[in-house]
Design a protein around this motif. Sequence first.
Motif, PDB file in Angstrom:
ATOM      1  N   ASN A 117      11.433   2.004 -10.783  1.00  0.00           N
ATOM      2  CA  ASN A 117      12.110   3.139 -10.142  1.00  0.00           C
ATOM      3  C   ASN A 117      11.806   3.203  -8.645  1.00  0.00           C
ATOM      4  N   GLY A 118      11.741   2.046  -7.990  1.00  0.00           N
ATOM      5  CA  GLY A 118      11.559   1.987  -6.546  1.00  0.00           C
ATOM      6  C   GLY A 118      10.133   2.155  -6.056  1.00  0.00           C
ATOM      7  N   VAL A 119       9.168   2.283  -6.972  1.00  0.00           N
ATOM      8  CA  VAL A 119       7.759   2.473  -6.600  1.00  0.00           C
ATOM      9  C   VAL A 119       6.940   1.342  -7.216  1.00  0.00           C
ATOM     10  N   THR A 120       6.072   0.716  -6.414  1.00  0.00           N
ATOM     11  CA  THR A 120       5.240  -0.356  -6.968  1.00  0.00           C
ATOM     12  C   THR A 120       4.189   0.225  -7.911  1.00  0.00           C
ATOM     13  N   LEU A 121       3.749  -0.607  -8.829  1.00  0.00           N
ATOM     14  CA  LEU A 121       2.678  -0.200  -9.742  1.00  0.00           C
ATOM     15  C   LEU A 121       1.423   0.175  -8.959  1.00  0.00           C
ATOM     16  N   LEU A 122       1.147  -0.565  -7.886  1.00  0.00           N
ATOM     17  CA  LEU A 122      -0.027  -0.287  -7.060  1.00  0.00           C
ATOM     18  C   LEU A 122       0.093   1.076  -6.376  1.00  0.00           C
ATOM     19  N   GLU A 123       1.241   1.337  -5.793  1.00  0.00           N
ATOM     20  CA  GLU A 123       1.440   2.618  -5.111  1.00  0.00           C
ATOM     21  C   GLU A 123       1.334   3.787  -6.091  1.00  0.00           C
ATOM     22  N   ASN A 124       1.867   3.618  -7.286  1.00  0.00           N
ATOM     23  CA  ASN A 124       1.762   4.651  -8.311  1.00  0.00           C
ATOM     24  C   ASN A 124       0.297   4.943  -8.619  1.00  0.00           C
ATOM     25  N   SER A 125      -0.511   3.903  -8.761  1.00  0.00           N
ATOM     26  CA  SER A 125      -1.934   4.071  -9.058  1.00  0.00           C
ATOM     27  C   SER A 125      -2.673   4.747  -7.910  1.00  0.00           C
ATOM     28  N   ILE A 126      -2.377   4.333  -6.672  1.00  0.00           N
ATOM     29  CA  ILE A 126      -3.039   4.918  -5.506  1.00  0.00           C
ATOM     30  C   ILE A 126      -2.689   6.396  -5.381  1.00  0.00           C
ATOM     31  N   LYS A 127      -1.428   6.720  -5.549  1.00  0.00           N
ATOM     32  CA  LYS A 127      -1.013   8.127  -5.446  1.00  0.00           C
ATOM     33  C   LYS A 127      -1.651   8.970  -6.541  1.00  0.00           C
ATOM     34  N   PHE A 128      -1.784   8.408  -7.733  1.00  0.00           N
ATOM     35  CA  PHE A 128      -2.440   9.131  -8.820  1.00  0.00           C
ATOM     36  C   PHE A 128      -3.895   9.403  -8.466  1.00  0.00           C
ATOM     37  N   LEU A 129      -4.613   8.392  -8.006  1.00  0.00           N
ATOM     38  CA  LEU A 129      -6.016   8.566  -7.635  1.00  0.00           C
ATOM     39  C   LEU A 129      -6.164   9.557  -6.482  1.00  0.00           C
ATOM     40  N   SER A 149      -4.290  12.055  -5.904  1.00  0.00           N
ATOM     41  CA  SER A 149      -4.080  13.396  -6.464  1.00  0.00           C
ATOM     42  C   SER A 149      -5.336  13.924  -7.154  1.00  0.00           C
ATOM     43  N   LEU A 150      -6.230  13.008  -7.526  1.00  0.00           N
ATOM     44  CA  LEU A 150      -7.515  13.387  -8.130  1.00  0.00           C
ATOM     45  C   LEU A 150      -8.594  13.592  -7.061  1.00  0.00           C
ATOM     46  N   ASP A 151      -8.212  13.549  -5.806  1.00  0.00           N
ATOM     47  CA  ASP A 151      -9.127  13.692  -4.665  1.00  0.00           C
ATOM     48  C   ASP A 151     -10.054  12.502  -4.482  1.00  0.00           C
ATOM     49  N   VAL A 152      -9.644  11.339  -4.983  1.00  0.00           N
ATOM     50  CA  VAL A 152     -10.398  10.111  -4.732  1.00  0.00           C
ATOM     51  C   VAL A 152     -10.160   9.743  -3.271  1.00  0.00           C
ATOM     52  N   LYS A 153     -11.241   9.518  -2.537  1.00  0.00           N
ATOM     53  CA  LYS A 153     -11.149   9.281  -1.095  1.00  0.00           C
ATOM     54  C   LYS A 153     -11.182   7.810  -0.704  1.00  0.00           C
ATOM     55  N   TYR A 154     -11.780   6.960  -1.566  1.00  0.00           N
ATOM     56  CA  TYR A 154     -11.938   5.551  -1.227  1.00  0.00           C
ATOM     57  C   TYR A 154     -11.567   4.691  -2.431  1.00  0.00           C
ATOM     58  N   ILE A 155     -10.606   3.794  -2.228  1.00  0.00           N
ATOM     59  CA  ILE A 155     -10.107   2.939  -3.304  1.00  0.00           C
ATOM     60  C   ILE A 155     -10.241   1.482  -2.890  1.00  0.00           C
ATOM     61  N   VAL A 156     -10.775   0.681  -3.797  1.00  0.00           N
ATOM     62  CA  VAL A 156     -10.852  -0.760  -3.602  1.00  0.00           C
ATOM     63  C   VAL A 156      -9.899  -1.402  -4.604  1.00  0.00           C
ATOM     64  N   VAL A 157      -9.062  -2.283  -4.112  1.00  0.00           N
ATOM     65  CA  VAL A 157      -8.147  -3.049  -4.959  1.00  0.00           C
ATOM     66  C   VAL A 157      -8.651  -4.482  -4.956  1.00  0.00           C
ATOM     67  N   ASN A 158      -8.931  -5.028  -6.137  1.00  0.00           N
ATOM     68  CA  ASN A 158      -9.311  -6.436  -6.152  1.00  0.00           C
ATOM     69  C   ASN A 158      -8.030  -7.262  -6.262  1.00  0.00           C
ATOM     70  N   ALA A 159      -8.015  -8.408  -5.595  1.00  0.00           N
ATOM     71  CA  ALA A 159      -6.814  -9.238  -5.557  1.00  0.00           C
ATOM     72  C   ALA A 159      -7.195 -10.707  -5.612  1.00  0.00           C
ATOM     73  N   HIS A 160      -6.302 -11.497  -6.177  1.00  0.00           N
ATOM     74  CA  HIS A 160      -6.472 -12.952  -6.206  1.00  0.00           C
ATOM     75  C   HIS A 160      -5.091 -13.605  -6.077  1.00  0.00           C
ATOM     76  N   HIS A 161      -4.275 -13.464  -7.115  1.00  0.00           N
ATOM     77  CA  HIS A 161      -2.927 -14.039  -7.167  1.00  0.00           C
ATOM     78  C   HIS A 161      -2.047 -13.355  -6.116  1.00  0.00           C
ATOM     79  N   PHE A 162      -1.520 -14.111  -5.168  1.00  0.00           N
ATOM     80  CA  PHE A 162      -0.703 -13.563  -4.071  1.00  0.00           C
ATOM     81  C   PHE A 162      -1.441 -12.455  -3.313  1.00  0.00           C
ATOM     82  N   HIS A 163      -2.725 -12.687  -3.047  1.00  0.00           N
ATOM     83  CA  HIS A 163      -3.539 -11.651  -2.402  1.00  0.00           C
ATOM     84  C   HIS A 163      -3.033 -11.264  -1.004  1.00  0.00           C
ATOM     85  N   LYS A 164      -2.424 -12.200  -0.283  1.00  0.00           N
ATOM     86  CA  LYS A 164      -1.937 -11.872   1.072  1.00  0.00           C
ATOM     87  C   LYS A 164      -0.845 -10.794   1.008  1.00  0.00           C
ATOM     88  N   GLU A 165       0.012 -10.870  -0.007  1.00  0.00           N
ATOM     89  CA  GLU A 165       1.052  -9.861  -0.169  1.00  0.00           C
ATOM     90  C   GLU A 165       0.449  -8.483  -0.427  1.00  0.00           C
TER      91      GLU A 165
END
Length: 144
Positions: free
Chosen positions: A32-44, A46-62
């Motif tokens: 629906n026009g929103v990436t899975l990552l963006e959905n997760s970040i916005k959810f966190l 909304s929980l007042d999470v201030k610092y998020i680390v995303v681990n990446a490997h496959h296509f990490h530059k993207e």
Amino acid sequence: MKVKKAIILGAGFGKRMRPMTKKIPKPLVKINGVTLLENSIKFLSSLDVKYIVVNAHHFHKEMVNFVKRKKFSSKVNVVVEKRKILNTGGGILNASKKFKKQPFFVLNPDTLWDLKKYKKEFRKLEKFYFKNKKPTMLLVSKKK
């Protein structure tokens, strides 16, 4: 008290979502026009999470470029697993080094995080954690 840090698991190869993930990492698949990552970040956020680390490997530059382009209310950093994928446990251990023994949530971006459905459950988990100081807890819910 509230959990202020989180990890989003984003290093996998996205094999179950092929052919979509042949050219982009699974967390950048749009629903629906929103990436899975963006959905997760916005959810966190909304929980007042201030610092998020995303681990990446496959296509990490993207993934790094996506996070740089977007403006989020939480601080978001991408930790790249360069040589080899560390799998779930190794990825969590590696990413959590930035948290210095502070409590954190771990999210899989595969879930479509709906505020109305999950925020209350996360608050219960958080309250239980701070009351009982359990080192590791897993939130599960009934699948309808």
